[in-house]
Design an enzyme around this catalytic site. Structure first.
Site, mmCIF file in Angstrom:
data_model
loop_
_atom_site.group_PDB
_atom_site.id
_atom_site.type_symbol
_atom_site.label_atom_id
_atom_site.label_comp_id
_atom_site.label_asym_id
_atom_site.label_seq_id
_atom_site.Cartn_x
_atom_site.Cartn_y
_atom_site.Cartn_z
ATOM 1 N N SER A 210 0.824 -1.222 0.000
ATOM 2 C CA SER A 210 0.000 0.000 0.000
ATOM 3 C C SER A 210 0.847 1.256 0.000
ATOM 4 O O SER A 210 1.689 1.448 0.881
ATOM 5 C CB SER A 210 -0.880 0.044 1.256
ATOM 6 O OG SER A 210 -1.925 -0.862 1.129
ATOM 7 N N HIS B 99 -3.183 0.875 -4.725
ATOM 8 C CA HIS B 99 -2.546 -0.267 -5.395
ATOM 9 C C HIS B 99 -2.850 -0.170 -6.888
ATOM 10 O O HIS B 99 -4.015 -0.159 -7.273
ATOM 11 C CB HIS B 99 -3.127 -1.597 -4.888
ATOM 12 C CG HIS B 99 -2.583 -2.039 -3.575
ATOM 13 N ND1 HIS B 99 -1.593 -2.980 -3.460
ATOM 14 C CD2 HIS B 99 -2.891 -1.663 -2.337
ATOM 15 C CE1 HIS B 99 -1.324 -3.167 -2.179
ATOM 16 N NE2 HIS B 99 -2.102 -2.381 -1.471
ATOM 17 N N HIS C 184 -5.322 -9.312 -2.179
ATOM 18 C CA HIS C 184 -5.630 -9.535 -0.765
ATOM 19 C C HIS C 184 -6.860 -10.417 -0.619
ATOM 20 O O HIS C 184 -7.772 -10.373 -1.449
ATOM 21 C CB HIS C 184 -5.934 -8.210 -0.065
ATOM 22 C CG HIS C 184 -4.895 -7.148 -0.243
ATOM 23 N ND1 HIS C 184 -4.823 -6.352 -1.359
ATOM 24 C CD2 HIS C 184 -3.887 -6.746 0.583
ATOM 25 C CE1 HIS C 184 -3.817 -5.496 -1.230
ATOM 26 N NE2 HIS C 184 -3.228 -5.721 -0.063
ATOM 27 N N TYR D 143 -9.239 -9.810 1.366
ATOM 28 C CA TYR D 143 -10.439 -8.978 1.532
ATOM 29 C C TYR D 143 -11.023 -8.504 0.208
ATOM 30 O O TYR D 143 -12.117 -7.968 0.162
ATOM 31 C CB TYR D 143 -10.175 -7.799 2.479
ATOM 32 C CG TYR D 143 -9.141 -6.798 2.020
ATOM 33 C CD1 TYR D 143 -9.414 -5.894 0.997
ATOM 34 C CD2 TYR D 143 -7.882 -6.742 2.606
ATOM 35 C CE1 TYR D 143 -8.472 -4.969 0.577
ATOM 36 C CE2 TYR D 143 -6.932 -5.832 2.201
ATOM 37 C CZ TYR D 143 -7.229 -4.945 1.187
ATOM 38 O OH TYR D 143 -6.286 -4.044 0.771
ATOM 39 N N GLU D 144 -10.291 -8.705 -0.881
ATOM 40 C CA GLU D 144 -10.854 -8.380 -2.195
ATOM 41 C C GLU D 144 -11.734 -9.524 -2.704
ATOM 42 O O GLU D 144 -12.290 -9.439 -3.796
ATOM 43 C CB GLU D 144 -9.726 -8.100 -3.193
ATOM 44 C CG GLU D 144 -8.912 -6.873 -2.838
ATOM 45 C CD GLU D 144 -7.712 -6.677 -3.758
ATOM 46 O OE1 GLU D 144 -7.885 -6.065 -4.824
ATOM 47 O OE2 GLU D 144 -6.603 -7.144 -3.412
ATOM 48 N N ALA E 78 2.420 -2.206 4.206
ATOM 49 C CA ALA E 78 2.116 -1.256 5.280
ATOM 50 C C ALA E 78 1.631 -2.074 6.470
ATOM 51 O O ALA E 78 1.008 -3.118 6.293
ATOM 52 C CB ALA E 78 1.033 -0.296 4.811
ATOM 53 N N MET F 44 -2.423 -6.907 6.527
ATOM 54 C CA MET F 44 -3.460 -7.711 5.871
ATOM 55 C C MET F 44 -2.912 -8.492 4.666
ATOM 56 O O MET F 44 -3.671 -8.843 3.761
ATOM 57 C CB MET F 44 -4.605 -6.798 5.400
ATOM 58 C CG MET F 44 -5.277 -6.015 6.516
ATOM 59 S SD MET F 44 -6.558 -4.937 5.903
ATOM 60 C CE MET F 44 -6.898 -3.940 7.358
ATOM 61 N N SER F 45 -1.628 -8.741 4.656
ATOM 62 C CA SER F 45 -1.056 -9.397 3.459
ATOM 63 C C SER F 45 0.226 -10.132 3.831
ATOM 64 O O SER F 45 0.414 -10.544 4.968
ATOM 65 C CB SER F 45 -0.748 -8.329 2.404
ATOM 66 O OG SER F 45 0.243 -7.432 2.885
ATOM 67 N N ASN G 227 0.984 3.417 10.974
ATOM 68 C CA ASN G 227 0.082 3.915 12.033
ATOM 69 C C ASN G 227 0.348 3.121 13.300
ATOM 70 O O ASN G 227 0.969 2.061 13.244
ATOM 71 C CB ASN G 227 -1.385 3.737 11.590
ATOM 72 C CG ASN G 227 -1.707 2.296 11.257
ATOM 73 O OD1 ASN G 227 -1.260 1.764 10.231
ATOM 74 N ND2 ASN G 227 -2.453 1.646 12.118
ATOM 75 N N HIS H 284 -7.306 4.341 6.363
ATOM 76 C CA HIS H 284 -6.518 4.067 5.161
ATOM 77 C C HIS H 284 -5.739 5.297 4.679
ATOM 78 O O HIS H 284 -4.608 5.172 4.218
ATOM 79 C CB HIS H 284 -7.438 3.534 4.054
ATOM 80 C CG HIS H 284 -6.700 2.970 2.873
ATOM 81 N ND1 HIS H 284 -5.766 1.953 2.981
ATOM 82 C CD2 HIS H 284 -6.751 3.281 1.553
ATOM 83 C CE1 HIS H 284 -5.278 1.667 1.787
ATOM 84 N NE2 HIS H 284 -5.863 2.459 0.896
HETATM 85 N N1 HPA Z 1 -3.822 -3.129 10.788
HETATM 86 C C1 HPA Z 1 -3.901 -3.942 9.721
HETATM 87 N N2 HPA Z 1 -3.387 -3.635 8.550
HETATM 88 C C2 HPA Z 1 -2.757 -2.460 8.408
HETATM 89 C C3 HPA Z 1 -2.638 -1.554 9.478
HETATM 90 C C4 HPA Z 1 -3.206 -1.917 10.733
HETATM 91 O O1 HPA Z 1 -3.154 -1.164 11.720
HETATM 92 N N3 HPA Z 1 -1.947 -0.477 9.007
HETATM 93 C C5 HPA Z 1 -1.670 -0.737 7.707
HETATM 94 N N4 HPA Z 1 -2.153 -1.927 7.344
#
Ligand code: HPA
Length: 283
Positions: A35, A66, A88, A90-91, A118, A219-220, A243, A257
């Site tokens: 990401s 992406h 991913h 989730y897609e 990320a 998430m990947s 984050n 996001h």
């Molecule tokens: N959680 C899950 N996936 C992420 C996060 C998070 O805090 N930050 C970036 N991708």
């Protein structure tokens, strides 16, 4: 498809041949841009760009941040293949489909896969913007029927029962640490965990992960690392802490996001420099 039964050797070979028939370069290094990190793809020279929708049997990227291109070209004169955008769970894609590109890389002759992503920082000593090398993962989806290796096993890809204690190669991490030191870029190392998303994690989930020794959550990546390692490729994986994971029940902060993309944009150039030096070093 939930299992990898659909992605037979011949079918993967067909994709690999389709690509190889269209380029002269034979990259030994593949890079997956996470990401907000697709800018690396723009730094590939003499690039041949294949939008995912042009590649037979390839899924498409549907996420903001992406792009959805397979790029073959050179980074600092070194042939590379670069995924600008990944797939991913989730897609709506099975993990078998999410990790199909790893098998394609294998049949193209790739030896080293560099994964970027990320991630939320769980380790309380991490700062937003930190770069973390992944040394291990905890991936609950891979404990389930969503494990991408479930189904018929073709030994030409890898063994039925692959070991998972050395997925993220120590020698590659050592090389990367050396490069970061030279560039005076602070580098963390730790354990990555991923759920399927698209929701971020609950406070209690994050606290449980912290107790398990997890440092960052995304998430990947874990699924791709597993399949790349199973295929006998060397894996280096880098998480950018975009984050802070919220582990206080009463906190008013929450992940979103735009912050992920904003941090990725801010740290992209350092990360790109590290990756380019790494590629030159291991070539
Ligand atoms: N959680 C899950 N996936 C992420 C996060 C998070 O805090 N930050 C970036 N991708």
């Amino acid at each position: 498809a939930i299992t990898n039964n659909e992605f037979t050797y011949d079918r993967v070979k067909n994709i690999s041949d389709w690509i190889l028939n269209r380029v002269d370069l034979r990259p030994k290094i593949a890079i997956v841009c996470g990401s907000g990190l697709g800018g690396l793809g723009e730094r590939v020279q003499d690039a041949r760009i294949f939008p995912y929708e042009e590649i037979p049997d390839f899924p498409r990227s549907t996420v903001v941040g992406h792009k959805g291109n397979l790029i073959i070209g050179k980074l600092n004169h070194i042939p590379v293949i670069c995924m600008q955008g990944r797939f991913h769970s989730y897609e709506g894609y099975s993990n078998a489909l999410c990790t199909l590109p790893m098998k394609v890389f294998k049949l193209m002759g790739v030896q080293t896969v560099l994964l970027t992503c990320a991630a939320g920082g769980l380790n309380q000593s991490f700062k937003v913007g930190d770069i973390m090398l992944i040394k291990d993962h905890v991936a609950p989806l891979l404990w389930t029927l969503q494990n991408p290796l479930i189904g018929h096993n073709d030994e030409r890809f890898g063994p039925r029962f692959p070991a998972c204690n050395k997925i993220y190669k120590k020698n590659l991490r050592d090389v990367f640490h050396g490069i970061a030191e030279k560039k005076q870029i602070e580098l963390q190392e730790g354990v990555y965990s991923s759920f399927g998303g698209p929701c971020y994690e609950t406070v209690t989930e994050l606290r449980a992960l912290l107790q398990m020794g997890v440092d960052a959550v995304g998430m990947s990546t874990a699924n791709e690392a597993l399949v790349a390692s199973y295929c006998g490729m060397n894996v280096l994986a880098i998480a950018l802490i975009t984050n802070k994971a919220v582990i206080d029940y009463d906190s008013e902060n929450f992940p979103f996001h735009e912050e992920v993309i904003e941090t990725a944009n801010r740290r992209a150039s350092d990360l790109q420099e590290l990756v380019i030096d790494f590629v030159s070093k291991i070539n």
